[in-house]
Design a protein around this motif. Structure first.
Motif, PDB file in Angstrom:
ATOM      1  N   SER A 222      36.829  35.863  49.403  1.00  0.00           N
ATOM      2  CA  SER A 222      38.244  35.923  49.037  1.00  0.00           C
ATOM      3  C   SER A 222      38.437  35.480  47.593  1.00  0.00           C
ATOM      4  O   SER A 222      37.669  34.657  47.080  1.00  0.00           O
ATOM      5  CB  SER A 222      39.084  35.045  49.970  1.00  0.00           C
ATOM      6  N   ARG A 223      39.476  36.015  46.956  1.00  0.00           N
ATOM      7  CA  ARG A 223      39.772  35.622  45.583  1.00  0.00           C
ATOM      8  C   ARG A 223      40.137  34.139  45.518  1.00  0.00           C
ATOM      9  O   ARG A 223      39.796  33.447  44.555  1.00  0.00           O
ATOM     10  CB  ARG A 223      40.915  36.469  45.024  1.00  0.00           C
ATOM     11  N   LEU A 226      36.917  32.283  45.524  1.00  0.00           N
ATOM     12  CA  LEU A 226      36.271  32.461  44.224  1.00  0.00           C
ATOM     13  C   LEU A 226      36.918  31.548  43.181  1.00  0.00           C
ATOM     14  O   LEU A 226      36.221  30.919  42.377  1.00  0.00           O
ATOM     15  CB  LEU A 226      36.379  33.925  43.788  1.00  0.00           C
ATOM     16  N   MET A 227      38.237  31.455  43.196  1.00  0.00           N
ATOM     17  CA  MET A 227      38.944  30.582  42.261  1.00  0.00           C
ATOM     18  C   MET A 227      38.539  29.128  42.464  1.00  0.00           C
ATOM     19  O   MET A 227      38.329  28.386  41.492  1.00  0.00           O
ATOM     20  CB  MET A 227      40.460  30.731  42.442  1.00  0.00           C
ATOM     21  N   SER A 259      32.319  34.339  36.725  1.00  0.00           N
ATOM     22  CA  SER A 259      33.427  34.174  37.672  1.00  0.00           C
ATOM     23  C   SER A 259      34.762  34.514  37.015  1.00  0.00           C
ATOM     24  O   SER A 259      35.656  35.076  37.659  1.00  0.00           O
ATOM     25  CB  SER A 259      33.444  32.749  38.225  1.00  0.00           C
ATOM     26  N   LEU A 263      37.414  37.261  38.403  1.00  0.00           N
ATOM     27  CA  LEU A 263      38.790  36.854  38.673  1.00  0.00           C
ATOM     28  C   LEU A 263      39.779  37.705  37.890  1.00  0.00           C
ATOM     29  O   LEU A 263      40.824  38.114  38.420  1.00  0.00           O
ATOM     30  CB  LEU A 263      38.979  35.372  38.325  1.00  0.00           C
ATOM     31  N   SER A 266      39.956  41.209  39.467  1.00  0.00           N
ATOM     32  CA  SER A 266      40.637  41.167  40.773  1.00  0.00           C
ATOM     33  C   SER A 266      42.142  40.962  40.617  1.00  0.00           C
ATOM     34  O   SER A 266      42.935  41.515  41.388  1.00  0.00           O
ATOM     35  CB  SER A 266      40.030  40.064  41.653  1.00  0.00           C
ATOM     36  N   ARG A 267      42.553  40.179  39.615  1.00  0.00           N
ATOM     37  CA  ARG A 267      43.997  39.997  39.375  1.00  0.00           C
ATOM     38  C   ARG A 267      44.622  41.289  38.868  1.00  0.00           C
ATOM     39  O   ARG A 267      45.721  41.671  39.301  1.00  0.00           O
ATOM     40  CB  ARG A 267      44.219  38.878  38.348  1.00  0.00           C
ATOM     41  N   LYS A 272      42.482  41.195  46.810  1.00  0.00           N
ATOM     42  CA  LYS A 272      42.439  39.862  47.410  1.00  0.00           C
ATOM     43  C   LYS A 272      41.025  39.432  47.792  1.00  0.00           C
ATOM     44  O   LYS A 272      40.755  38.246  47.990  1.00  0.00           O
ATOM     45  CB  LYS A 272      43.317  39.831  48.668  1.00  0.00           C
ATOM     46  N   ASN A 273      40.113  40.406  47.907  1.00  0.00           N
ATOM     47  CA  ASN A 273      38.753  40.107  48.346  1.00  0.00           C
ATOM     48  C   ASN A 273      37.722  40.831  47.486  1.00  0.00           C
ATOM     49  O   ASN A 273      38.035  41.850  46.858  1.00  0.00           O
ATOM     50  CB  ASN A 273      38.543  40.526  49.814  1.00  0.00           C
ATOM     51  N   ILE A 274      36.511  40.301  47.499  1.00  0.00           N
ATOM     52  CA  ILE A 274      35.381  40.946  46.825  1.00  0.00           C
ATOM     53  C   ILE A 274      34.252  41.083  47.845  1.00  0.00           C
ATOM     54  O   ILE A 274      33.816  40.088  48.445  1.00  0.00           O
ATOM     55  CB  ILE A 274      34.892  40.118  45.618  1.00  0.00           C
TER      56      ILE A 274
END
Length: 305
Positions: A222-223, A226-227, A259, A263, A266-267, A272-274
């Motif tokens: 999930s993002r 990851l954050m 990372s 991120l 993805s934004r 929402k997921n990788i």
């Protein structure tokens, strides 16, 4: 049953790898299974991006590594190989001279490939077979020198783009804002045309983050997770990352900028997921080698003069 072995050499900006894959033919079924992966922590990108060429010390190390890879391929009875060099060798003015030097010293032929060829090789890993047919995916491969974005629509390679945004360039603060703007625009255009897009992450850094996150195999990263991992890593020094997470020294510094790239992408596409299937360029090379072998096409062998 028939067993064949194929080898892929991936010469990146942060490291180089030799992947030897077993290909098992059994009653019409073909199974690809990793036999061994040898990684050499040779940072060609540091010099290539800063000085425009690869220095004599790294050049010598590269020759020694290629000789070692040659011997490993020989003892493994490899049927054929392909050696590809990416961003660092593309940027190095003496890249073609190094290719000739390695050919003379080890009989290994290296191809310096562009971003489009990287995307084609990645597609040859048959990643489409692992995806849901009615979804669109963006394959994101973050390397030391560049980030390769490949759009897959209904399982087919629709388009790809390479950006000079890599972990070593970010560490050196040598990524131009225009490069980020161009990536943002490209992503805006594909999301406007294709709607919702899922991310597939590739590269040693996202693979390591996936493991650190404790995500169950087969489940996406999930993002949010990851954050959290990125924040935790960024608050530590490189030495602390090595000790606390058991990272290799040449992974501990580049994992944070990697990372950041994931991120950001993805934004920008609101993913929402990788998904992290742990495959990459080397996997695509071995599969395409096998396909060429079955078609009777000529493939390189280290014993050929």
């Amino acid at each position: 049953m028939k067993l064949l072995k194929f080898a892929a050499i991936d010469i990146g900006s942060n490291a180089m790898r030799l992947l030897i894959t077993n290909v098992i033919e059994n009653d019409g079924e073909v199974i690809f299974k990793k036999a061994s992966l040898t990684r050499g922590p040779l940072r060609l990108g540091m010099e290539a991006f800063e000085n425009g060429e690869i220095g004599s010390e790294n050049k010598d190390k590269l020759v020694h590594m290629m000789k070692a890879y040659k011997h490993l391929m020989i003892v493994n009875d490899v049927v054929g190989y392909r050696a590809c060099a990416t961003s660092a060798m593309r940027d190095a003015q003496n890249g073609p001279d190094i290719v000739k030097l390695i050919k003379d010293a080890s009989n290994i032929e290296i191809e310096i490939i562009d971003g489009k060829e990287e995307a084609r090789i990645i597609y040859d890993s048959h990643i489409a077979d692992m995806l849901e047919p009615n979804k669109n995916y963006l394959y994101v491969d973050v390397g030391g020198g560049s980030t390769e974005l490949t759009l897959l629509v209904n399982g087919k390679l629709e388009k790809s783009r390479s950006f000079n945004i890599g972990t070593l360039r970010l560490l050196n603060k040598s990524v131009d804002k225009k490069e980020w703007d161009q990536m943002h625009t490209w992503l805006d255009n594909i999301t406007e045309k294709y709607g919702k897009i899922e991310i597939i992450g590739s590269g040693g850094n996202i693979n390591k983050i996936y493991k650190l996150a404790g995500t169950k195999i087969g489940q996406p990263l999930s993002r949010v997770k990851l954050m959290a991992i990125a924040k935790q890593l960024s608050e530590l020094s490189v030495e602390e990352r090595i000790i606390k997470f058991g990272l290799n020294p040449d992974r501990a510094d580049v994992i944070v900028p990697a990372s950041e790239v994931f991120l950001m992408v993805s934004r920008w596409i609101d993913a929402k997921n990788i998904y992290v299937p742990v495959i990459g360029v080397a996997d695509g090379i071995t599969r395409s080698l096998y396909a060429d072998y079955k078609k009777g096409k000529a493939i390189k062998n280290v014993l050929n003069k």
